[in-house]
Design an enzyme around this catalytic site. Structure first.
Site, PDB file in Angstrom:
ATOM      1  N   ARG A 196       0.824  -1.198   0.000  1.00 26.81           N
ATOM      2  CA  ARG A 196       0.000   0.000   0.000  1.00 26.81           C
ATOM      3  C   ARG A 196       0.866   1.260   0.000  1.00 26.81           C
ATOM      4  NH1 ARG A 196      -3.242  -2.024  -2.043  1.00 26.81           N
ATOM      5  NH2 ARG A 196      -5.457  -2.267  -1.646  1.00 26.81           N
ATOM      6  N   GLU A 216      -3.241   8.055  -5.330  1.00 26.59           N
ATOM      7  CA  GLU A 216      -3.352   7.432  -6.659  1.00 26.59           C
ATOM      8  C   GLU A 216      -4.513   8.048  -7.414  1.00 26.59           C
ATOM      9  OE1 GLU A 216      -3.441   3.145  -6.281  1.00 26.59           O
ATOM     10  OE2 GLU A 216      -1.636   3.144  -5.054  1.00 26.59           O
ATOM     11  N   HIS A 240      -0.138   0.606  -9.925  1.00 28.60           N
ATOM     12  CA  HIS A 240      -0.971  -0.302  -9.115  1.00 28.60           C
ATOM     13  C   HIS A 240      -1.424  -1.516  -9.945  1.00 28.60           C
ATOM     14  CE1 HIS A 240      -3.696  -0.371  -5.334  1.00 28.60           C
ATOM     15  NE2 HIS A 240      -3.483  -1.607  -5.752  1.00 28.60           N
TER      16      HIS A 240
HETATM   17  N1  LIG Z   1      -0.541  -4.028  -5.401  1.00 25.25           N
HETATM   18  C1  LIG Z   1      -1.672  -4.663  -5.486  1.00 25.25           C
HETATM   19  O1  LIG Z   1      -2.360  -4.591  -6.490  1.00 25.25           O
HETATM   20  C2  LIG Z   1      -2.121  -5.517  -4.368  1.00 25.25           C
HETATM   21  C3  LIG Z   1      -1.853  -5.169  -3.073  1.00 25.25           C
HETATM   22  N2  LIG Z   1      -2.289  -5.956  -2.035  1.00 25.25           N
HETATM   23  C4  LIG Z   1      -1.930  -5.555  -0.691  1.00 25.25           C
HETATM   24  O2  LIG Z   1      -0.989  -6.469  -0.168  1.00 25.25           O
HETATM   25  C5  LIG Z   1      -1.054  -6.487   1.252  1.00 25.25           C
HETATM   26  C6  LIG Z   1      -0.961  -7.899   1.792  1.00 25.25           C
HETATM   27  O3  LIG Z   1      -2.032  -8.681   1.326  1.00 25.25           O
HETATM   28  P1  LIG Z   1      -2.238 -10.201   1.833  1.00 25.25           P
HETATM   29  O4  LIG Z   1      -0.948 -10.905   1.912  1.00 25.25           O
HETATM   30  O5  LIG Z   1      -3.308 -10.763   1.011  1.00 25.25           O
HETATM   31  O6  LIG Z   1      -2.779  -9.931   3.297  1.00 25.25           O
HETATM   32  P2  LIG Z   1      -2.688 -10.871   4.563  1.00 25.25           P
HETATM   33  O7  LIG Z   1      -3.707 -10.389   5.502  1.00 25.25           O
HETATM   34  O8  LIG Z   1      -2.693 -12.305   4.184  1.00 25.25           O
HETATM   35  O9  LIG Z   1      -1.240 -10.538   5.170  1.00 25.25           O
HETATM   36  C7  LIG Z   1      -0.917  -9.326   5.758  1.00 25.25           C
HETATM   37  C8  LIG Z   1       0.120  -9.610   6.832  1.00 25.25           C
HETATM   38  O10 LIG Z   1       0.573  -8.370   7.352  1.00 25.25           O
HETATM   39  C9  LIG Z   1       0.822  -8.559   8.720  1.00 25.25           C
HETATM   40  N3  LIG Z   1       0.892  -7.295   9.430  1.00 25.25           N
HETATM   41  C10 LIG Z   1      -0.119  -6.548   9.953  1.00 25.25           C
HETATM   42  N4  LIG Z   1       0.384  -5.457  10.568  1.00 25.25           N
HETATM   43  C11 LIG Z   1       1.720  -5.521  10.420  1.00 25.25           C
HETATM   44  C12 LIG Z   1       2.777  -4.685  10.845  1.00 25.25           C
HETATM   45  N5  LIG Z   1       2.552  -3.581  11.568  1.00 25.25           N
HETATM   46  N6  LIG Z   1       4.022  -5.034  10.510  1.00 25.25           N
HETATM   47  C13 LIG Z   1       4.269  -6.154   9.807  1.00 25.25           C
HETATM   48  N7  LIG Z   1       3.322  -6.999   9.398  1.00 25.25           N
HETATM   49  C14 LIG Z   1       2.054  -6.684   9.707  1.00 25.25           C
HETATM   50  C15 LIG Z   1      -0.307  -9.446   9.170  1.00 25.25           C
HETATM   51  O11 LIG Z   1       0.004 -10.123  10.366  1.00 25.25           O
HETATM   52  C16 LIG Z   1      -0.439 -10.405   7.999  1.00 25.25           C
HETATM   53  O12 LIG Z   1       0.335 -11.578   8.220  1.00 25.25           O
HETATM   54  C17 LIG Z   1      -2.344  -5.731   1.586  1.00 25.25           C
HETATM   55  O13 LIG Z   1      -1.997  -4.417   1.948  1.00 25.25           O
HETATM   56  C18 LIG Z   1      -3.080  -5.664   0.287  1.00 25.25           C
HETATM   57  O14 LIG Z   1      -3.935  -4.569   0.224  1.00 25.25           O
HETATM   58  C19 LIG Z   1      -2.988  -7.092  -2.259  1.00 25.25           C
HETATM   59  C20 LIG Z   1      -3.303  -7.478  -3.536  1.00 25.25           C
HETATM   60  C21 LIG Z   1      -2.914  -6.707  -4.688  1.00 25.25           C
HETATM   61  O1  LIG Z   2      -6.422  -6.221  -3.835  1.00 26.48           O
HETATM   62  C1  LIG Z   2      -5.757  -5.232  -3.496  1.00 26.48           C
HETATM   63  O2  LIG Z   2      -5.518  -4.920  -2.318  1.00 26.48           O
HETATM   64  C2  LIG Z   2      -5.235  -4.360  -4.537  1.00 26.48           C
HETATM   65  O3  LIG Z   2      -4.501  -3.460  -4.214  1.00 26.48           O
HETATM   66  C3  LIG Z   2      -5.656  -4.540  -5.923  1.00 26.48           C
HETATM   67  O4  LIG Z   2      -6.174  -3.317  -6.362  1.00 26.48           O
HETATM   68  P1  LIG Z   2      -7.061  -3.229  -7.691  1.00 26.48           P
HETATM   69  O5  LIG Z   2      -8.234  -4.137  -7.482  1.00 26.48           O
HETATM   70  O6  LIG Z   2      -6.204  -3.709  -8.805  1.00 26.48           O
HETATM   71  O7  LIG Z   2      -7.462  -1.800  -7.825  1.00 26.48           O
END
Ligand SMILES: NC(=O)C1=CN([C@@H]2O[C@H](COP(=O)(O)OP(=O)(O)OC[C@H]3O[C@@H](n4cnc5c(N)ncnc54)[C@H](O)[C@@H]3O)[C@@H](O)[C@H]2O)C=CC1
Ligand SMILES: O=C(O)C(=O)COP(=O)(O)O
Length: 526
Positions: free
Chosen positions: A230, A259, A278
């Site tokens: 993020r 964004e 993104h």
């Molecule tokens: N760039 C993109 O398009 C995408 C971005 N994301 C983002 O990726 C991130 C992770 O997603 P997932 O792995 O699916 O989530 P998840 O919930 O499986 O994992 C997140 C992890 O972060 C940990 N966490 C929480 N607070 C923390 C802290 N202060 N310090 C360190 N670790 C901490 C949690 O314990 C958890 O293990 C989310 O922010 C999500 O929005 C997800 C999908 C696509």
């Molecule tokens: O799933 C997430 O957290 C993402 O950041 C993906 O974002 P998007 O659905 O591609 O706008």
């Protein structure tokens, strides 16, 4: 027919599912004020990261039942505001895990070998090899911050590439980290030792600007950092300075504090930075997955069924949900019943899971009981999302107990509530065909199905009472559908449970209480 607004681009597979139950309008690139104006017409809103669902939008969404985020992060939704209004917020926790993890890995490798800039130079007609001497990731240390679904997949693949893995995640056990081949360490140690750092945690108050100037200063001058989680977890201004001054070697960002990325000092940097708009979840596979996952949940909620990945009600796997669904209906019915028997102002609710039910998760049943209990006060405003919050705000104390030894039915649920009419209890069970049976009222065994209009009396078990009550109801033109007496001993105290075809007219309850032998009487509407 329900109406769904889709305000960000989603895969057609999702629209097809929504269209089974609703009229679907796809309107992307709406300005916040345009969304506020139209949201009042919709029962559901489906978004990605492009739409900011603010408190103002939620308040204007007077018909909204569900907000579906076709992806993971819900930081663009004011979830507390939605919870307060009883709106379910769902996401797709796993649909884009692989896409985001592969993007982070691609960013790490691209950063190491300057692929974007090398590619651009060849396309410009150049053949410059010496400007793009990169670094290998093999045997280097990768620090994974946030070892959840995406972080774990990144770690697994990185391990296969021969990287050494450190991880920081305050909510993950050492054992879990070791399973993935990561050594769990403190954040300071990770940033000092890592050659590559990749971020995979949500944006929260704790993680906002977690990577600031101070943290960047602790990193190796050869360190490269990837943020596909993020925007705002890294302080962009501090990062631009650190890169410019050579404090670290590189950064690859997919997400930004604001964004689309506007004016930014990051754009002026050279091959040491990679910026993507993104794109983490932007694969065909992930978009189909998240669209189907979230559209199915919106469809279910519009049909009155629970959602499987709600972020503002307790997480329940589909299997558990399927198994508990009939019991949630039972809990809600018993909650309605005991709430009315106990009168308003319930202060204490004891939920006891009995027999086989005692091995189940109690939380969903407690929530369903509270939903029933609060129905009298809140009507349609109470739902699975806000029931716990509403109960807390009313000062209702909830106790959960279990008794596996009570085996009169395979599994039964016992609710006891203390309110303005004292303490009352009801027990219910499910028959083989899923039908609800009330099996005990205030300690008296009964066996009656619940019905919309019911009358309960506490009386002395003696000849003539049933007849007198029947005549009295008849004189008020109330038809009795069924009647049953529950007693513990002959001619002792007893309860009478009557199912009525019609609601009891005003004033009749006081007449009933005057019948000799009847000590108390309660009406209930389910
Ligand atoms: N760039 C993109 O398009 C995408 C971005 N994301 C983002 O990726 C991130 C992770 O997603 P997932 O792995 O699916 O989530 P998840 O919930 O499986 O994992 C997140 C992890 O972060 C940990 N966490 C929480 N607070 C923390 C802290 N202060 N310090 C360190 N670790 C901490 C949690 O314990 C958890 O293990 C989310 O922010 C999500 O929005 C997800 C999908 C696509
Ligand atoms: O799933 C997430 O957290 C993402 O950041 C993906 O974002 P998007 O659905 O591609 O706008």
């Amino acid at each position: 027919m329900s109406k769904v607004l889709v305000s960000d681009p989603i895969d057609q597979a999702g629209i097809d599912i929504l269209s089974q139950v609703a009229t679907v309008d796809v309107k992307t690139n709406l300005k916040p004020e345009e969304l506020v104006q139209i949201i009042g017409d919709y029962d559901a809103l489906m978004i990605r990261s492009g739409t900011r669902v603010t408190k103002e939008i939620i308040e204007a969404g007077t018909q909204l039942k569900i907000i579906g985020r076709a992806g993971v992060g819900v930081d663009n939704v004011d979830v507390p505001a939605a919870t307060r209004k009883g709106i379910v917020v769902v996401n797709s926790p796993e649909g884009n895990t692989i896409a985001a993890a592969e993007h982070a890995l691609a960013m790490m490798l691209s950063l190491s070998r300057y692929i974007p800039d090398a590619n651009a130079s060849v396309k410009r007609g150049e053949w410059d090899r010496k400007s793009f001497i990169g670094a290998e990731v093999y045997k280097k240390t990768l620090g994974v911050i946030g070892l959840g679904k995406i972080g774990s997949h990144v770690a697994t693949v990185a391990k296969a590439m021969g990287m050494k893995l450190l991880a920081y995640d305050p909510f993950i056990s050492t054992e879990r980290a070791e399973q993935i081949g990561c050594q769990l360490v403190e954040l300071d140690l990770l940033v000092q030792q890592a050659d590559y750092i990749t971020l995979h945690m949500p944006k929260t108050p704790e993680t906002t600007h977690l990577i600031d100037a101070k943290m960047l200063a602790k990193m190796k001058p050869t360190a490269r950092i990837v943020n596909c989680a993020r925007g705002g977890i890294i302080d962009e201004e501090a990062l631009a300075v650190a890169l410019k001054e050579g404090q670290i070697a590189g950064a690859a960002l997919d997400v930004f504090e604001s964004e689309p990325l506007g004016e930014s000092s990051l754009r002026a940097l050279g091959k040491e930075i990679i910026l993507t708009p993104h794109l983490g979840a932007s694969t065909t596979e992930a978009q189909v997955n998240v669209a189907i996952d979230v559209a199915e949940q919106i469809r279910d909620v519009l049909l009155g069924l629970p959602a499987r990945s709600a972020v503002n009600i307790p997480g329940l796997g589909p299997d558990i949900l399927e198994e508990l669904k009939p019991y949630m209906q039972l809990a809600e019915t018993l909650g309605k019943l005991v709430g009315q028997l106990a009168g308003g102002r319930v202060e204490l609710l004891n939920v006891r899971l009995q027999g086989e039910l005692a091995t189940n998760k109690s939380q969903p049943l407690v929530i369903a009981s509270l939903k029933g209990l609060l129905y009298q006060a809140l009507r349609e405003r109470v739902n699975y999302v806000n029931a716990t919050l509403e109960a807390k705000e009313r000062g209702i104390r909830v106790i959960e107990t279990r008794d596996a030894a009570i085996k009169d039915y395979a599994g039964s649920l016992h609710l006891e509530a203390t309110g303005s009419l004292g303490t009352h209890s009801v027990t219910g069970a499910l028959l083989g065909d899923g039908e609800i049976r009330l099996t005990n009222i205030d300690g008296f065994p009964v066996n009656v199905p619940p019905s919309q209009h019911m009358l309960f009396t506490l009386h002395r078990d003696m000849p003539g009472i049933i007849g007198k009550l029947g005549s009295l109801l008849g004189s008020f033109n109330v038809n009795i559908a069924s009647m049953q007496v529950g007693r513990k001993i002959v001619r002792g105290d007893a309860v009478m449970v009557l199912s009525l075809d019609d609601p009891l007219p005003e004033g009749i309850l006081s007449e009933i209480k005057k019948v000799a032998g009847i000590r108390d009487a309660y009406t209930v509407t389910l």
